[in-house]
Enzyme design. Structure first.
Site, short mmCIF file in Angstrom:
data_model
loop_
_atom_site.label_atom_id
_atom_site.label_comp_id
_atom_site.label_asym_id
_atom_site.label_seq_id
_atom_site.Cartn_x
_atom_site.Cartn_y
_atom_site.Cartn_z
N LYS A 165 -52.97 -68.59 -0.76
CA LYS A 165 -53.17 -69.84 -0.03
C LYS A 165 -51.82 -70.33 0.48
CE LYS A 165 -57.50 -70.01 -1.47
NZ LYS A 165 -58.62 -69.64 -0.58
N SER A 170 -60.23 -66.35 3.76
CA SER A 170 -59.80 -67.75 3.61
C SER A 170 -58.48 -68.06 4.30
CB SER A 170 -59.68 -68.11 2.12
OG SER A 170 -58.65 -67.38 1.50
#
Length: 305
Positions: A158, A80
């Site tokens: 993230k 990701s």
């Protein structure tokens, strides 16, 4: 007149006995030294065996303290954050150092890469089998502390896009994320979704929370995927574990992770970069730990003399 007296067999025998006695003393001395050396070696081995459990406990406690307050190695489990952080299927997953001091006195800023514990409404990006006994649990804990074991299913990595009080949405005509109506400068984006599938918001980020997204926008289940939950897709500042600061493995990818000023808010003329600030914040603590090692070793050498 000469005082020398002639020597006879008795004198030769006496001299022989003296020579033999001297040789015996030498042999006894050598044996005694070897015996003392063996005794010292056995004492060292015995001392080490006695101290080993204590050393293991101390090492575990130090690992716990360092992991809790200073720095933690983290294994990147998914793709990701490609290509900033490697975690794709079939590639060598990156190990990063996650530093805690940068957030002791301030909150994460837009552009920071953070590791956090996801809300209970988030679906794990990877499946990790948790151990069912204390020994395996301890081994997994140590493995996670040094970044050789997969993280918990609840741990995510993230990039911070917006902070409390800001409004975030997608997108402008050029496909850029907007925060408070201004487009972000995001040079790190790897693969983007088609514009029509990326639209969301506007979302007002609650105070004390963060809007986070992966750099690999087409393969990241981030705040966008959870915008309908009770937190509007955001994560809590208190759930942030630390700031991803350095890629330490594999060596071929060693690099400091920067925090670009994606909202163009950095004061003009600022001379300290975010990476430099991380190093400055952690340096006294790391130097203290580094200094403690030779001191402990010196004390141990003195004790065995």
């Amino acid at each position: 007149m000469s005082t020398d007296r002639p020597t006879g067999p008795a004198d030769d025998e006496t001299a022989g006995h003296r020579a033999e006695g001297g040789a015996d003393e030498v042999r006894v001395g050598r044996f005694s030294r070897r015996a003392r050396r063996r005794d010292r070696e056995e004492q060292k081995k015995s001392s080490l065996l006695r101290e080993l459990p204590v050393l293991l406990v101390v090492a575990f406690v130090l690992a716990l303290l360092v992991k809790t307050f200073l720095v933690q190695a983290f294994f990147i489990p998914s793709g990701s954050m490609e290509q900033t952080l490697h975690g794709c299927t079939g590639c060598t997953g990156d190990r990063v150092l996650v530093t805690k001091p940068p957030y002791w006195f301030s909150d994460p800023e837009p552009g920071d890469i953070v590791v956090f514990q996801g809300p209970d409404t988030w679906t794990p990006e990877v499946q990790v089998a948790e151990p069912d006994n204390w020994f395996s649990s301890a081994a997994l804990f140590l493995g996670r502390a040094i970044g050789v074991a997969p993280p918990s299913e609840d741990d995510y990595v993230k990039r911070v896009i917006a902070t409390g009080g800001q409004t975030v949405q997608c997108c402008d005509e050029q496909g850029r994320i907007l925060v408070d109506g201004e487009p972000l400068d995001e040079p790190y984006i790897y693969e983007n979704n088609p514009l029509e599938s990326r639209s969301f918001g506007p979302v007002v980020v609650p105070e004390g929370r963060l809007w986070v997204m992966g750099d690999h926008r087409s393969a990241s289940a981030d705040s966008r995927s959870h915008v309908g939950d009770q937190y509007a897709g955001t994560i809590g500042v208190d759930d942030v574990i630390g700031k991803a600061s350095v890629i330490v493995w594999p060596f071929s990818r060693f690099a400091f992770l920067d925090s670009p000023d994606i909202q163009q808010q950095q004061a003009a003329g600022a001379s300290v970069t975010p990476v430099q600030a991380d190093v400055v914040a952690a340096a006294p603590l790391l130097l203290g730990l580094a200094g403690a090692v030779p001191v402990a070793a010196r004390r141990r050498r003195r004790r065995h003399r």
